[in-house]
Design a protein around this motif. Sequence first.
Motif, PDB file in Angstrom:
ATOM      1  N   GLY A 179     -42.480  -3.046 -17.988  1.00 51.19           N
ATOM      2  CA  GLY A 179     -42.438  -4.196 -17.869  1.00 51.19           C
ATOM      3  C   GLY A 179     -40.773  -4.434 -17.428  1.00 51.19           C
ATOM      4  O   GLY A 179     -40.115  -5.376 -17.837  1.00 51.19           O
ATOM      5  N   VAL A 180     -40.202  -3.601 -16.537  1.00 52.53           N
ATOM      6  CA  VAL A 180     -39.012  -3.840 -15.999  1.00 52.53           C
ATOM      7  C   VAL A 180     -39.155  -3.631 -14.473  1.00 52.53           C
ATOM      8  O   VAL A 180     -39.843  -2.699 -14.205  1.00 52.53           O
ATOM      9  N   ALA A 181     -38.715  -4.627 -13.848  1.00 51.62           N
ATOM     10  CA  ALA A 181     -38.873  -4.379 -12.143  1.00 51.62           C
ATOM     11  C   ALA A 181     -37.843  -5.213 -11.601  1.00 51.62           C
ATOM     12  O   ALA A 181     -37.443  -6.080 -11.951  1.00 51.62           O
ATOM     13  N   LEU A 182     -37.609  -4.923 -10.300  1.00 49.92           N
ATOM     14  CA  LEU A 182     -37.031  -5.856  -9.325  1.00 49.92           C
ATOM     15  C   LEU A 182     -37.981  -6.470  -8.344  1.00 49.92           C
ATOM     16  O   LEU A 182     -39.251  -5.692  -7.841  1.00 49.92           O
ATOM     17  N   TYR A 183     -38.050  -7.718  -7.999  1.00 48.38           N
ATOM     18  CA  TYR A 183     -39.052  -8.167  -7.149  1.00 48.38           C
ATOM     19  C   TYR A 183     -38.139  -9.113  -6.235  1.00 48.38           C
ATOM     20  O   TYR A 183     -37.204  -9.641  -6.319  1.00 48.38           O
TER      21      TYR A 183
END
Length: 247
Positions: free
Chosen positions: A178-182
Motif C-alpha cells: 500500500g505504498v508506491a510511487l506512480y
Amino acid sequence: MTSALILVAGRGERLRPLTDTTPKPLVPDAGGTPLLAHWLSRLADAGISSVVLNPCWLGEQIEQYVGDGSRWRITVYYSRETLPGLETAGGIRTALPLIDSDPFLVVNGDVDLAPAWSLAMFVRRGEAQLNTHPDHLGYLLLAPNPPDHRDGDFTVTSSGALLPHADTTRGNTYTFAGVALYRFALLTSLTPQTRAPLGPLLRQAITEGRIGYEITDAPWWDIGTPQRLARWRRERQALIDSTKGDP
C-alpha cells in the motif's frame, strides 16, 4: 521534491461498528495516536511538504483533525469525494490536479510500517529507479504475506521479474504494502470523478514490464479488520517498547 497522496476515502466496512463513527485513518494506536498522524509525521520527516488527502466517509472529521497540515510542517490539500467514493484509481486520478510532482507518492491510509522503516530511503530508491527506466509507470513496496493473506498479490520469479498475479509455481508471492510511487501516465487514461479500481491498471503495467518494486522485511500492518487492528496495536507498541532506553 516528491508530493504525496494519502488515500483516506474508504468506508472501512470490515471495521464496523468502530468506523461507523470514526474514519479508518483516525483509528488510534495503543497510545492513542491516530494512524494518519503517523503518516503525516513520516512524510514531513522525509522532506515531503505537499500532501493531498481524499476524504469521503466521515471526511469532515479528517479535515477537522488535520486542518492545513501546519502541525506537521506540511501543506495539506483536499480532493473531496462524495459517497460511495471513487475507488483507488478513481480517487488518485481525480486528485492529480492537486499533485505537484511526477512521479508522486501514494500511501494507503489503512496501512502502517515499523517506526524504524525509512520512507525517505524508499522514495529515494524509487525515484532513482524511475529515472533509470523512464518508461516505467510505478514503483511498489512489497511485503511478505501476512497470516490472513497467505496467497499474496504478486509473484517475483527467481530472476527478479515481477508477475501480475500470485503464482507459487513461478516464484515467491508477496503482498502489496500500500505504498508506491506512480507516474501521472499510469492514471491519465481514466476520466476524473469516475469510479475505477487500481488493480487492473497495475497488473497491465506489470504485464508490460513497466513497474518496479522493492521488498521490505520491516514489520507491516493492514488494519482492515478488528483482528488486524488489534495485532497492529499490540505489535507496534511492542516495537516501541523494545527500543526504549536504547542509546
